[in-house]
Design a protein around this motif. Sequence first.
Motif, PDB file in Angstrom:
ATOM      1  N   LEU A 138       0.831  -1.204   0.000  1.00 52.20           N
ATOM      2  CA  LEU A 138       0.000   0.000   0.000  1.00 52.20           C
ATOM      3  C   LEU A 138       0.867   1.256   0.000  1.00 52.20           C
ATOM      4  O   LEU A 138       0.546   2.256  -0.655  1.00 52.20           O
ATOM      5  CB  LEU A 138      -0.927   0.005   1.214  1.00 52.20           C
ATOM      6  CG  LEU A 138      -2.039  -1.045   1.237  1.00 52.20           C
ATOM      7  CD1 LEU A 138      -2.773  -1.006   2.579  1.00 52.20           C
ATOM      8  CD2 LEU A 138      -3.018  -0.831   0.090  1.00 52.20           C
ATOM      9  N   GLY A 139       1.983   1.193   0.713  1.00 48.10           N
ATOM     10  CA  GLY A 139       2.881   2.342   0.771  1.00 48.10           C
ATOM     11  C   GLY A 139       3.468   2.701  -0.578  1.00 48.10           C
ATOM     12  O   GLY A 139       3.689   3.887  -0.874  1.00 48.10           O
ATOM     13  N   TYR A 140       3.704   1.703  -1.411  1.00 47.17           N
ATOM     14  CA  TYR A 140       4.282   1.971  -2.731  1.00 47.17           C
ATOM     15  C   TYR A 140       3.308   2.700  -3.647  1.00 47.17           C
ATOM     16  O   TYR A 140       3.728   3.333  -4.616  1.00 47.17           O
ATOM     17  CB  TYR A 140       4.732   0.675  -3.393  1.00 47.17           C
ATOM     18  CG  TYR A 140       5.974   0.074  -2.764  1.00 47.17           C
ATOM     19  CD1 TYR A 140       7.117   0.834  -2.549  1.00 47.17           C
ATOM     20  CD2 TYR A 140       5.994  -1.270  -2.389  1.00 47.17           C
ATOM     21  CE1 TYR A 140       8.255   0.278  -1.962  1.00 47.17           C
ATOM     22  CE2 TYR A 140       7.122  -1.831  -1.812  1.00 47.17           C
ATOM     23  CZ  TYR A 140       8.245  -1.055  -1.601  1.00 47.17           C
ATOM     24  OH  TYR A 140       9.364  -1.606  -1.026  1.00 47.17           O
ATOM     25  N   PHE A 141       2.002   2.601  -3.349  1.00 48.80           N
ATOM     26  CA  PHE A 141       1.019   3.313  -4.169  1.00 48.80           C
ATOM     27  C   PHE A 141       0.794   4.750  -3.681  1.00 48.80           C
ATOM     28  O   PHE A 141       0.117   5.519  -4.358  1.00 48.80           O
ATOM     29  CB  PHE A 141      -0.318   2.560  -4.179  1.00 48.80           C
ATOM     30  CG  PHE A 141      -0.305   1.297  -4.994  1.00 48.80           C
ATOM     31  CD1 PHE A 141       0.154   1.294  -6.299  1.00 48.80           C
ATOM     32  CD2 PHE A 141      -0.760   0.097  -4.456  1.00 48.80           C
ATOM     33  CE1 PHE A 141       0.167   0.133  -7.058  1.00 48.80           C
ATOM     34  CE2 PHE A 141      -0.754  -1.068  -5.201  1.00 48.80           C
ATOM     35  CZ  PHE A 141      -0.293  -1.061  -6.504  1.00 48.80           C
ATOM     36  N   GLU A 142       1.351   5.093  -2.539  1.00 49.00           N
ATOM     37  CA  GLU A 142       1.240   6.465  -2.054  1.00 49.00           C
ATOM     38  C   GLU A 142       2.175   7.371  -2.864  1.00 49.00           C
ATOM     39  O   GLU A 142       3.160   6.900  -3.448  1.00 49.00           O
ATOM     40  CB  GLU A 142       1.621   6.541  -0.569  1.00 49.00           C
ATOM     41  CG  GLU A 142       0.670   5.800   0.361  1.00 49.00           C
ATOM     42  CD  GLU A 142      -0.723   6.394   0.319  1.00 49.00           C
ATOM     43  OE1 GLU A 142      -0.839   7.635   0.283  1.00 49.00           O
ATOM     44  OE2 GLU A 142      -1.695   5.604   0.320  1.00 49.00           O
ATOM     45  N   PRO A 143       1.882   8.660  -2.936  1.00 49.21           N
ATOM     46  CA  PRO A 143       2.798   9.569  -3.643  1.00 49.21           C
ATOM     47  C   PRO A 143       4.203   9.484  -3.060  1.00 49.21           C
ATOM     48  O   PRO A 143       4.388   9.438  -1.837  1.00 49.21           O
ATOM     49  CB  PRO A 143       2.175  10.953  -3.404  1.00 49.21           C
ATOM     50  CG  PRO A 143       0.716  10.670  -3.177  1.00 49.21           C
ATOM     51  CD  PRO A 143       0.672   9.364  -2.442  1.00 49.21           C
TER      52      PRO A 143
END
Length: 328
Positions: A138-143
């Motif tokens: 999920l963190g990798y999809f954050e800006p």
Amino acid sequence: MIPFSILDLAPVTEDSDASEAFRNTLDLARLGERLGYRRYWLAEHHNMPGIASAATAVLIGHVAGGTSTIRVGAGGIMLPNHAPLQVAEAFGTLASLYPGRIDLGLGRAPGTDQATARALRRYFDGAESFPHDVLELLGYFEPAQPGQPVRAVPGAGIDVPVWLLGSSLFSAKLSAQFGLPFAFASHFAPDAMDEALALYRRDFTPSARLPQPYAMLGINVVAADSDTEARRLFTTQQQAFINLRRGRPGLIPPPIDNIEAYWTPPEKLMMERALACAVVGDATSVQEGLTAFMARHCPDELLITTNVFEHAARRRSFELAAGLMVAG
């Protein structure tokens, strides 16, 4: 009427090969799009001769490229088989190619036997690290942030809806904790369905990704022009299920006239329990069965799977099931 969606395993029947399975998958996705199904999901399985969707992200790209509006996704990617960064890059790529149409469902089982799991990822630690891996993904999809040492390219800042899949209270609890949509595998493991749904809805924590709980239930549907024909078509899935439990997975078999002669009484009981969420019959029977299922369990969406031998019969089944969406 709630949305209906399609779960496909890209079945390889005894008279075909993977190339034909992929042609049938795209054909079914196009039909589903015309009929009004919301999404078309493909499932990751490995070392299964009768299932051609092992390279799930590749097949999702094939389907998304051959359709226009239907959402296409994974139901799911078995996260223990992959590095979260690689999954984010793959689905970031898909979402860049097909904006607003890609879903990512995540499971915590390897989707195969232990020997194959080791071949897929030699440092496989089991499903214990699943919650951490989900958060990492999920963190990798954050800006991306200034100075961030590792980012998904593409992937960072791209909107990819992430679902958690499961057949247990563990997945329901984690979906609620993370504020994610939840898909329950009631089409092959329905025992904990009601308890998992109640837990998910009770404990759901709103998130930036999802303000309120959203649950999708899997269900087997075999619809035909008569109850008798539908029950005969269903024997393909029944045989495949028994073959798997016997440790002899193979190509998808044709239907048979006498399924009672195929299994032992204990096998029959096991199959009936595992495939309890199944609606089999003509259009009227299927519509009555689906209506009753929805009224009892109140899903936000249905994920329909139809595992029959002939592609034409599978198309016909989804056409008849779609009649309930029209009627609603």
